[in-house]
Design an enzyme around this catalytic site. Sequence first.
Site, PDB file in Angstrom:
ATOM      1  N   GLN A  93       0.849  -1.193   0.000  1.00 10.09           N
ATOM      2  CA  GLN A  93       0.000   0.000   0.000  1.00 10.09           C
ATOM      3  C   GLN A  93       0.884   1.242   0.000  1.00 10.09           C
ATOM      4  OE1 GLN A  93      -2.346   1.633   3.347  1.00 10.09           O
ATOM      5  NE2 GLN A  93      -4.169   1.087   2.163  1.00 10.09           N
ATOM      6  N   TYR A 108      -5.094  11.025   4.741  1.00  9.86           N
ATOM      7  CA  TYR A 108      -3.770  11.200   4.161  1.00  9.86           C
ATOM      8  C   TYR A 108      -3.868  11.995   2.848  1.00  9.86           C
ATOM      9  CZ  TYR A 108      -2.260   8.030   7.819  1.00  9.86           C
ATOM     10  OH  TYR A 108      -2.014   7.467   9.046  1.00  9.86           O
ATOM     11  N   ARG A 161      -7.668   2.328  -2.148  1.00  7.28           N
ATOM     12  CA  ARG A 161      -8.488   2.412  -0.939  1.00  7.28           C
ATOM     13  C   ARG A 161      -9.054   3.825  -0.848  1.00  7.28           C
ATOM     14  NH1 ARG A 161      -7.400   0.156   5.245  1.00  7.28           N
ATOM     15  NH2 ARG A 161      -9.453  -0.848   5.268  1.00  7.28           N
ATOM     16  N   GLY A 201      -9.528  -7.418   9.685  1.00  8.66           N
ATOM     17  CA  GLY A 201      -8.286  -6.836  10.134  1.00  8.66           C
ATOM     18  C   GLY A 201      -8.042  -6.929  11.626  1.00  8.66           C
ATOM     19  N   ARG A 202      -8.758  -6.140  12.402  1.00  6.75           N
ATOM     20  CA  ARG A 202      -8.496  -6.078  13.853  1.00  6.75           C
ATOM     21  C   ARG A 202      -8.656  -7.444  14.509  1.00  6.75           C
ATOM     22  NH1 ARG A 202      -5.536  -1.625  13.817  1.00  6.75           N
ATOM     23  NH2 ARG A 202      -6.251  -0.734  11.846  1.00  6.75           N
TER      24      ARG A 202
END
Length: 336
Positions: free
Chosen positions: A101, A178, A227, A320-321
């Site tokens: 990424q 970002y 993403r 994910g988590r």
Amino acid sequence: MKYPLLHETLKVGSIVLKNRLIMPPMATEKSAKGQVTDGLIAYYGDMARSGPGLIIQEHSFVSPDGRASANQVSLAADADIPGLQRLTAAVHAQGVPILAQLSHAGSAAHRAITGQEVISASAVPNPSRAASVHGQPEFPREMTQGDIQCIIQAFVDAAARAQQAGYDGVEIHSAHGYLLDQFYSPLTNRRTDDYTGRTLEGRTRLQVEIIHAIRRRLGKDFVLSLRLGGSDYMDGGAVCAEVGQAAKLFEAAGLDMLSLSGGMSFFFRPGHTEAGYFAELAEAAKTGTTLPVMLTGGIADGAEAETFLEKGQADLIGIGRAALRDHQIYQKILSM
């Protein structure tokens, strides 16, 4: 087989995923000032042994001024390639493809970390959580046309390094506050030029140009994902209703896959903790594109994941988590 849809293969660009469970990018801070460590390789190798269809590695900075944290992984120099080759080899040894990424922090960067001035789409404060992780957000300088061309080149060069390092493709990070998300969000894009924050075409122009430039350099077989911070969940910000049209623009530019997450809201949706809390964004993307769409957001078990596939709200499910708590979660789900 308890979850037949999760076991289905799926072609994403030039690669075929053996199942629909994806390990999404999650920052670990396991690098050593940007360099790959044995601990980072062991972490991804362990995740790969669980057998997800694809691993998308944590975000890597494409240039030093876009570094988000001291131990973020680097793809900003050719010297990074040998360490990353060791990492991709560890993942490929388990029969799992991996994407790097690519990210630039923009106004979520801090001069104390980068040693360089902070830049963004416009000279406005960054409202995202990402900008405040290392202290008070800094006031950025608005990027010039020359700055924008340098950023495009930095993404292309980082993608080329990723290809040399053995990655199957890259994901362009345009979420979580970002830099590319700063162009996408009307909250941080006050420009009036070709990258204007007043139109969706202007807000997506930089992402589209990066997609085109990577395709020209690396060809059609290198997988390209993006993403997208589909909604800021803030007044005046990006909204879900725009996601379908944005997806259409990215597909036309040459994208292979789209992943949905939050924008200035980071990887959260305010007031929502249910499994698949970004489902509305993934579903909106599917109205505008035929590309595979990945859903993430609080999904922790196979039943939840299978249900979103059954409803047609997504094609791929990012867990994910829950994987951070149990590295073997993909294998456990798929063995049911």
